[in-house]
Motif scaffolding. Structure first.
Motif, short mmCIF file in Angstrom:
data_model
loop_
_atom_site.label_atom_id
_atom_site.label_comp_id
_atom_site.label_asym_id
_atom_site.label_seq_id
_atom_site.Cartn_x
_atom_site.Cartn_y
_atom_site.Cartn_z
N ALA A 57 102.44 57.65 18.82
CA ALA A 57 101.84 57.91 20.09
C ALA A 57 100.24 58.23 19.71
CB ALA A 57 102.61 59.23 20.35
N ASP A 58 100.31 58.94 18.52
CA ASP A 58 98.99 59.49 18.27
C ASP A 58 97.78 58.34 17.86
OD1 ASP A 58 97.10 61.80 17.66
OD2 ASP A 58 96.81 60.69 15.58
N MET A 59 98.11 57.26 17.32
CA MET A 59 97.56 56.17 17.02
C MET A 59 97.47 55.53 18.41
SD MET A 59 98.99 54.48 13.25
CE MET A 59 97.69 53.38 13.51
N ALA A 60 98.11 55.43 19.28
CA ALA A 60 97.86 54.81 20.36
C ALA A 60 96.86 55.27 21.23
CB ALA A 60 99.22 54.71 21.19
N ARG A 61 96.40 56.66 20.95
CA ARG A 61 95.13 57.15 21.73
C ARG A 61 94.11 57.20 20.91
NH1 ARG A 61 97.44 61.96 25.82
NH2 ARG A 61 99.13 60.81 26.47
N HIS A 62 94.36 57.15 19.78
CA HIS A 62 92.92 57.37 18.84
C HIS A 62 92.52 56.07 17.74
CE1 HIS A 62 93.00 61.48 20.35
NE2 HIS A 62 94.39 61.56 19.88
N SER A 63 93.47 55.20 17.67
CA SER A 63 93.21 54.27 16.71
C SER A 63 92.67 52.95 17.32
CB SER A 63 94.47 53.97 15.92
OG SER A 63 94.09 53.08 14.75
N ALA A 64 91.82 52.28 16.70
CA ALA A 64 91.38 51.03 17.03
C ALA A 64 92.63 49.93 17.13
CB ALA A 64 90.11 50.52 16.30
N LEU A 65 93.46 50.09 16.19
CA LEU A 65 94.66 49.32 16.48
C LEU A 65 95.23 49.25 17.59
CD1 LEU A 65 96.21 49.93 12.80
CD2 LEU A 65 94.92 48.17 13.50
N PHE A 66 95.05 50.02 18.59
CA PHE A 66 95.40 50.00 19.85
C PHE A 66 95.26 48.63 20.53
CE2 PHE A 66 94.42 49.96 24.51
CZ PHE A 66 95.41 50.57 25.09
N PHE A 67 93.97 48.10 20.28
CA PHE A 67 93.67 46.60 20.76
C PHE A 67 94.31 45.51 20.12
CE2 PHE A 67 90.19 49.81 21.18
CZ PHE A 67 90.15 49.86 22.60
N ALA A 68 94.51 45.88 18.81
CA ALA A 68 95.44 44.67 18.27
C ALA A 68 96.77 44.63 18.72
CB ALA A 68 95.38 44.85 16.75
N GLN A 69 97.55 45.90 19.18
CA GLN A 69 98.89 45.75 19.60
C GLN A 69 98.64 45.47 21.15
OE1 GLN A 69 102.17 48.98 20.13
NE2 GLN A 69 102.13 47.43 18.53
N LEU A 70 97.71 45.70 21.81
CA LEU A 70 97.62 45.16 23.12
C LEU A 70 97.49 43.58 23.43
CD1 LEU A 70 96.95 45.59 26.11
CD2 LEU A 70 94.65 45.71 25.68
N GLU A 71 96.79 43.09 22.29
CA GLU A 71 96.62 41.71 22.14
C GLU A 71 98.18 40.94 21.93
OE1 GLU A 71 93.95 38.04 20.41
OE2 GLU A 71 94.07 40.10 19.43
N ALA A 72 98.85 41.64 21.14
CA ALA A 72 100.28 41.47 20.82
C ALA A 72 101.24 41.39 21.88
CB ALA A 72 100.99 41.95 19.48
N LEU A 73 100.99 42.51 22.67
CA LEU A 73 102.01 42.74 23.84
C LEU A 73 101.55 41.90 24.97
CD1 LEU A 73 102.44 46.50 24.09
CD2 LEU A 73 103.77 44.92 22.75
N LEU A 74 100.34 41.33 24.96
CA LEU A 74 100.09 40.34 26.10
C LEU A 74 101.16 39.06 26.11
CD1 LEU A 74 96.01 40.58 26.26
CD2 LEU A 74 97.93 41.45 27.92
N SER A 75 101.68 39.00 25.05
CA SER A 75 102.80 37.80 25.08
C SER A 75 103.61 37.88 26.15
CB SER A 75 103.23 37.42 23.64
OG SER A 75 104.31 38.76 23.39
N PHE A 76 103.98 39.10 26.68
CA PHE A 76 105.09 39.54 27.41
C PHE A 76 104.26 39.39 28.96
CE2 PHE A 76 106.43 41.88 23.96
CZ PHE A 76 107.56 41.19 23.48
N ALA A 77 103.11 39.38 28.98
CA ALA A 77 102.44 39.44 30.40
C ALA A 77 101.34 38.00 30.14
CB ALA A 77 101.29 40.67 30.44
N PRO A 78 101.82 36.89 30.48
CA PRO A 78 101.04 35.62 30.51
C PRO A 78 100.03 35.75 31.68
CG PRO A 78 103.57 35.19 30.62
CD PRO A 78 103.51 36.79 30.57
N ALA A 79 98.82 35.07 31.12
CA ALA A 79 97.94 35.18 32.17
C ALA A 79 98.18 34.35 33.54
CB ALA A 79 96.69 34.52 31.49
N GLN A 80 97.84 34.59 34.65
CA GLN A 80 98.03 33.89 35.89
C GLN A 80 96.93 32.95 36.15
OE1 GLN A 80 100.88 34.63 37.32
NE2 GLN A 80 101.26 35.83 35.47
N PRO A 81 97.12 31.73 36.71
CA PRO A 81 96.20 30.83 36.85
C PRO A 81 95.06 31.54 37.98
CG PRO A 81 98.39 30.03 37.37
CD PRO A 81 98.67 31.47 36.97
N GLY A 82 93.88 31.22 37.54
CA GLY A 82 92.72 31.60 38.34
C GLY A 82 92.31 32.91 38.02
#
Length: 335
Positions: free
Chosen positions: A236-261
């Protein structure tokens, strides 16, 4: 079933990602905006732009990290203290007399895995005096639907929950199709208890509510299983303060496929050049953390203004990105 309004979160995600940068178009036309090439930030404005982009992506990404952490703890991490049971299974808790809830009843939760195939949610016929609610919430803190005695009545029904990009044939007998923008969806609900309920009646009532993969509902062979390569949530602490937040966000986008357009947030993330093994200059890393802090301040201010951002409030969940982030953090904290 009357369809509820629902949030096109991916569009808002792209809009917020663009809003903080100089020369970007208004959010109202973000869907028509040509995506950037994803090149790295550079030049004299690199640090302010990095901070602004980090703020917007942080606010937009908080729901994915917070809600995924809850799903992982409850239904994926089998050795964890908070583990309730596997995916695609309803987990019941009967409220005790000491419960803070005003009325007796049973609470229920589940996490639906829509990666391989849709899931059918079945509700039984109930007497008019018994109320219930099942709320579906995706990883982006949007509410695709709420199945309840208030919105759909107390008649029995099968509801098909489908993930992004599904175009299969809807089976006969399905009351409605619920479209989710992520392939992991949480179910939380409550069924009213009556004074006349015995333990046997409660068990029979709970068995009437079911979730099952579409193949099992149709009694056919299931599709090939998906790999269970689940990302490990950030503390939880790293999710609010570490730049690794953005690396995990990119990994979790596999569960949220981009929509057309829609503007692809993955290209925006590439501009930050953050990966689990990346080494950024100290000033660049500081700009990311400052952007995260800016975003968290906005979330905290919204929490104070709304007296808590009720995670169970469907209207709040359909609101803007900051309110969704606030609600998602509350869900994560409350477990």
């Amino acid at each position: 079933m009357p369809r509820l309004k629902r949030t096109a979160f991916a569009m808002a995600l792209a809009a917020t990602a663009l809003a903080g940068l100089p020369g970007c178009r208004p959010a109202s036309i973000a869907r028509a905006t040509t995506p950037s090439t994803g090149g790295a930030l550079a030049g004299a404005s690199e640090l302010p732009a990095r901070r602004a982009l980090a703020r917007e992506l942080y606010v937009a990404g908080v729901p994915l990290l917070a809600r995924y952490a809850v799903v992982h703890a409850r239904n994926i991490d089998r050795g964890g203290a908070e583990y309730q049971g596997p995916l695609n299974v309803l987990h019941w808790v009967t409220d005790s007399a000491e419960s803070s809830r005003a009325e007796p009843g049973s609470t229920v939760s589940a996490s639906l895995d829509l990666r391989a195939e849709p899931v059918v949610v079945r509700v039984p016929a109930l007497p008019a005096e018994r109320t219930y609610v099942l709320q579906l919430t995706d990883l982006q803190a949007s509410v695709p639907a709420q199945i309840s005695s208030r919105s759909t009545g107390n008649q029995a029904g099968d509801y098909l929950v489908v993930g992004p990009g599904w175009h299969g044939e809807v089976p006969v007998g399905i009351v409605d199709v619920i479209h989710a923008d992520t392939t992991l969806v949480s179910v939380s609900g409550w069924v009213q208890g009556l004074d006349s309920d015995s333990a046997r009646i409660q068990q029979t009532l709970q068995r009437g509510f079911q979730v099952k993969p579409l193949s099992r509902h149709l009694a056919i062979a299931p599709p090939p299983a998906t790999l269970d390569d689940w990302p490990q949530p950030l503390p939880a602490d790293m999710a609010r303060h570490s730049a690794l937040f953005f690396a995990q966000l990119e990994a979790l986008l596999s569960f949220a496929p981009a929509q057309p357009g829609e503007v692809d947030i993955r290209q925006r993330l590439q501009q930050l050049e953050v990966t689990p093994r990346s080494t950024l200059a100290q000033a660049a890393t500081r700009a990311l953390r400052e952007g995260m802090a800016d975003g968290q301040r906005e979330i905290d201010q919204r929490r104070a203004a709304l007296s808590g951002c009720d995670a169970g409030d469907a209207d709040a969940a359909h609101s803007d990105a900051i309110t969704r982030a606030c609600a998602a953090q509350r869900t994560s904290q409350e477990g």
